[in-house]
Design a protein around this motif. Structure first.
Motif, PDB file in Angstrom:
ATOM      1  N   PHE A   1       0.852  -1.188   0.000  1.00  0.00           N
ATOM      2  CA  PHE A   1       0.000   0.000   0.000  1.00  0.00           C
ATOM      3  C   PHE A   1       0.889   1.240   0.000  1.00  0.00           C
ATOM      4  N   ILE A   2       0.578   2.206  -0.852  1.00  0.00           N
ATOM      5  CA  ILE A   2       1.251   3.501  -0.837  1.00  0.00           C
ATOM      6  C   ILE A   2       0.208   4.550  -0.486  1.00  0.00           C
ATOM      7  N   ILE A   3       0.437   5.278   0.596  1.00  0.00           N
ATOM      8  CA  ILE A   3      -0.532   6.277   1.043  1.00  0.00           C
ATOM      9  C   ILE A   3       0.180   7.594   1.328  1.00  0.00           C
ATOM     10  N   GLU A   4      -0.600   8.663   1.369  1.00  0.00           N
ATOM     11  CA  GLU A   4      -0.030   9.980   1.613  1.00  0.00           C
ATOM     12  C   GLU A   4       0.184  10.208   3.108  1.00  0.00           C
ATOM     13  N   ASP A   5       0.884  11.297   3.405  1.00  0.00           N
ATOM     14  CA  ASP A   5       1.196  11.640   4.803  1.00  0.00           C
ATOM     15  C   ASP A   5      -0.021  12.260   5.481  1.00  0.00           C
ATOM     16  N   ASP A   6      -1.034  11.461   5.666  1.00  0.00           N
ATOM     17  CA  ASP A   6      -2.275  11.903   6.297  1.00  0.00           C
ATOM     18  C   ASP A   6      -2.447  11.122   7.597  1.00  0.00           C
ATOM     19  N   PRO A   7      -2.460  11.786   8.761  1.00  0.00           N
ATOM     20  CA  PRO A   7      -2.494  11.075  10.040  1.00  0.00           C
ATOM     21  C   PRO A   7      -3.662  10.110  10.177  1.00  0.00           C
ATOM     22  N   ASP A   8      -4.858  10.551   9.806  1.00  0.00           N
ATOM     23  CA  ASP A   8      -6.033   9.686   9.952  1.00  0.00           C
ATOM     24  C   ASP A   8      -5.957   8.492   9.003  1.00  0.00           C
ATOM     25  N   LEU A   9      -5.480   8.732   7.795  1.00  0.00           N
ATOM     26  CA  LEU A   9      -5.365   7.649   6.827  1.00  0.00           C
ATOM     27  C   LEU A   9      -4.351   6.602   7.298  1.00  0.00           C
ATOM     28  N   ILE A  10      -3.254   7.060   7.895  1.00  0.00           N
ATOM     29  CA  ILE A  10      -2.254   6.122   8.417  1.00  0.00           C
ATOM     30  C   ILE A  10      -2.853   5.265   9.517  1.00  0.00           C
ATOM     31  N   VAL A  11      -3.590   5.896  10.421  1.00  0.00           N
ATOM     32  CA  VAL A  11      -4.225   5.148  11.519  1.00  0.00           C
ATOM     33  C   VAL A  11      -5.193   4.103  10.977  1.00  0.00           C
ATOM     34  N   GLU A  12      -6.051   4.504  10.061  1.00  0.00           N
ATOM     35  CA  GLU A  12      -7.053   3.569   9.543  1.00  0.00           C
ATOM     36  C   GLU A  12      -6.417   2.445   8.737  1.00  0.00           C
ATOM     37  N   THR A  13      -5.365   2.761   7.998  1.00  0.00           N
ATOM     38  CA  THR A  13      -4.695   1.719   7.221  1.00  0.00           C
ATOM     39  C   THR A  13      -4.021   0.716   8.142  1.00  0.00           C
ATOM     40  N   LEU A  14      -3.383   1.194   9.192  1.00  0.00           N
ATOM     41  CA  LEU A  14      -2.760   0.288  10.161  1.00  0.00           C
ATOM     42  C   LEU A  14      -3.804  -0.590  10.845  1.00  0.00           C
ATOM     43  N   ARG A  15      -4.937  -0.012  11.190  1.00  0.00           N
ATOM     44  CA  ARG A  15      -5.999  -0.804  11.823  1.00  0.00           C
ATOM     45  C   ARG A  15      -6.515  -1.878  10.872  1.00  0.00           C
ATOM     46  N   PHE A  16      -6.671  -1.512   9.607  1.00  0.00           N
ATOM     47  CA  PHE A  16      -7.109  -2.496   8.620  1.00  0.00           C
ATOM     48  C   PHE A  16      -6.104  -3.637   8.509  1.00  0.00           C
ATOM     49  N   LEU A  17      -4.832  -3.309   8.372  1.00  0.00           N
ATOM     50  CA  LEU A  17      -3.810  -4.342   8.229  1.00  0.00           C
ATOM     51  C   LEU A  17      -3.719  -5.204   9.487  1.00  0.00           C
ATOM     52  N   ALA A  18      -3.874  -4.585  10.647  1.00  0.00           N
ATOM     53  CA  ALA A  18      -3.824  -5.339  11.898  1.00  0.00           C
ATOM     54  C   ALA A  18      -4.987  -6.309  12.026  1.00  0.00           C
ATOM     55  N   SER A  19      -6.101  -6.030  11.351  1.00  0.00           N
ATOM     56  CA  SER A  19      -7.275  -6.896  11.441  1.00  0.00           C
ATOM     57  C   SER A  19      -7.142  -8.161  10.598  1.00  0.00           C
ATOM     58  N   ILE A  20      -6.156  -8.227   9.730  1.00  0.00           N
ATOM     59  CA  ILE A  20      -5.960  -9.389   8.867  1.00  0.00           C
ATOM     60  C   ILE A  20      -5.248 -10.480   9.647  1.00  0.00           C
ATOM     61  N   PRO A  21      -5.810 -11.673   9.755  1.00  0.00           N
ATOM     62  CA  PRO A  21      -5.154 -12.739  10.521  1.00  0.00           C
ATOM     63  C   PRO A  21      -3.746 -13.016  10.007  1.00  0.00           C
ATOM     64  N   GLY A  22      -2.798 -13.055  10.922  1.00  0.00           N
ATOM     65  CA  GLY A  22      -1.427 -13.379  10.567  1.00  0.00           C
ATOM     66  C   GLY A  22      -0.647 -12.263   9.913  1.00  0.00           C
ATOM     67  N   SER A  23      -1.203 -11.050   9.885  1.00  0.00           N
ATOM     68  CA  SER A  23      -0.527  -9.968   9.164  1.00  0.00           C
ATOM     69  C   SER A  23       0.760  -9.535   9.859  1.00  0.00           C
ATOM     70  N   VAL A  24       1.754  -9.257   9.046  1.00  0.00           N
ATOM     71  CA  VAL A  24       3.022  -8.680   9.479  1.00  0.00           C
ATOM     72  C   VAL A  24       3.274  -7.484   8.574  1.00  0.00           C
ATOM     73  N   VAL A  25       3.501  -6.314   9.162  1.00  0.00           N
ATOM     74  CA  VAL A  25       3.548  -5.078   8.387  1.00  0.00           C
ATOM     75  C   VAL A  25       4.916  -4.426   8.505  1.00  0.00           C
ATOM     76  N   PHE A  26       5.492  -4.089   7.365  1.00  0.00           N
ATOM     77  CA  PHE A  26       6.671  -3.236   7.318  1.00  0.00           C
ATOM     78  C   PHE A  26       6.223  -1.877   6.814  1.00  0.00           C
ATOM     79  N   SER A  27       6.311  -0.884   7.700  1.00  0.00           N
ATOM     80  CA  SER A  27       5.869   0.469   7.383  1.00  0.00           C
ATOM     81  C   SER A  27       7.096   1.344   7.157  1.00  0.00           C
ATOM     82  N   PHE A  28       7.101   2.054   6.035  1.00  0.00           N
ATOM     83  CA  PHE A  28       8.255   2.870   5.662  1.00  0.00           C
ATOM     84  C   PHE A  28       7.855   4.337   5.625  1.00  0.00           C
ATOM     85  N   GLY A  29       8.588   5.159   6.374  1.00  0.00           N
ATOM     86  CA  GLY A  29       8.391   6.599   6.309  1.00  0.00           C
ATOM     87  C   GLY A  29       7.626   7.172   7.486  1.00  0.00           C
ATOM     88  N   GLY A  30       7.913   8.443   7.775  1.00  0.00           N
ATOM     89  CA  GLY A  30       7.130   9.186   8.754  1.00  0.00           C
ATOM     90  C   GLY A  30       7.494   8.978  10.204  1.00  0.00           C
TER      91      GLY A  30
END
Length: 258
Positions: free
Chosen positions: A44-73
């Motif tokens: 996923f590529i997203i802009e530097d928007d605080p609310d969008l970052i929060v919601e995207t992280l919550r979405f990814l965290a809701s996926i069973p077994g998800s492991v996230v590498f977040s780059f930037g910010g």
């Protein structure tokens, strides 16, 4: 370590979306993970928007077994929102001074010419329970991880990619997982083989790539999986159907039915 992790890249940066910079993280992860017996499930590529970052992280965290590498910010400028967003999405919503990070940053600053040192020290304000990632060969400033699943790294590849390997070594060491693959190219349209695609055995991953040339359509069928016999069985379904329907196809350099 999770039994069946699913890896995702979260690339944060308005400068990538408006093409002032090009992304290198997808290419890195999509190459490194298979070398270690894993695969990248999404990017996923997203802009530097605080609310969008929060919601995207919550979405990814809701996926069973998800492991996230977040780059930037994760820096100290006003457009660096990721540290607080991670705290809001995954922890108690507040940042805490990480003593080890503070000491590390203070030590690094002794060897750097920084006009106002209080700003870089903000990078020691991290979500609750953060573990440091230290392998930054450029300036030594740390990244951090949460719960062995979420890893937050700088946007610069030279800084971030060694820390990706550090996180993988710590939590997701290489596993001996061999993938078997068979492919063919059929001189037909993709739609002519959909009924075969719908009969594939479980555990076999299908890739169907249609192409159109001046001399007619083609479709490249690629099958993969950990069980060699299942992959061979699935492949035979296509071969038998093509032979029955009189459709020429090629396996490597061998042409059948031409």
């Amino acid at each position: 370590m999770q039994n069946d992790p699913r890896f995702f890249a979260l690339i944060i940066g308005t400068e990538i979306l408006n093409r002032r910079r090009s992304d290198k993280h997808f290419d890195f992860l999509s190459r490194v993970l298979p070398e270690r017996g894993y695969k990248l499930s999404g990017s996923f590529i997203i802009e530097d928007d605080p609310d969008l970052i929060v919601e995207t992280l919550r979405f990814l965290a809701s996926i069973p077994g998800s492991v996230v590498f977040s780059f930037g910010g994760i820096g100290s400028t006003p457009d660096d929102h990721t540290r607080l967003a991670a705290a809001k999405a995954l922890k108690d919503g507040t940042l805490h001074t990480h003593t080890e990070a503070l000491e590390l940053i203070e030590e690094r600053l002794k060897h750097m010419e920084v006009p106002n040192r209080r700003y870089p020290l903000r990078m020691a304000e991290l979500p609750e329970g953060a573990e440091l990632l230290r392998d930054n060969p450029v300036n030594g400033m740390p990244g951090f991880g949460l719960d062995g699943r979420f890893f937050f790294l700088p946007g610069f590849p030279e800084m971030a990619h060694p820390m990706v390997l550090e996180a993988l070594d710590r939590h997701y060491p290489p596993r001996r997982k061999k993938e078997y693959r068979k492919s063919l190219t059929a001189l037909t349209r993709e739609s002519a083989l959909i009924d075969v695609m719908e009969r594939l055995p479980e555990g076999v991953e299908l890739s169907s790539l249609p192409k159109l040339y001046s001399d007619g359509p083609r479709v490249v069928i690629s099958l993969s999986g950990e069980d060699a016999e299942r992959v061979k069985k699935a492949y035979r379904l296509f071969v038998d159907a093509l032979a029955e329907r009189g459709i020429p196809y090629s396996e490597g350099d061998t042409v059948h039915g031409g």
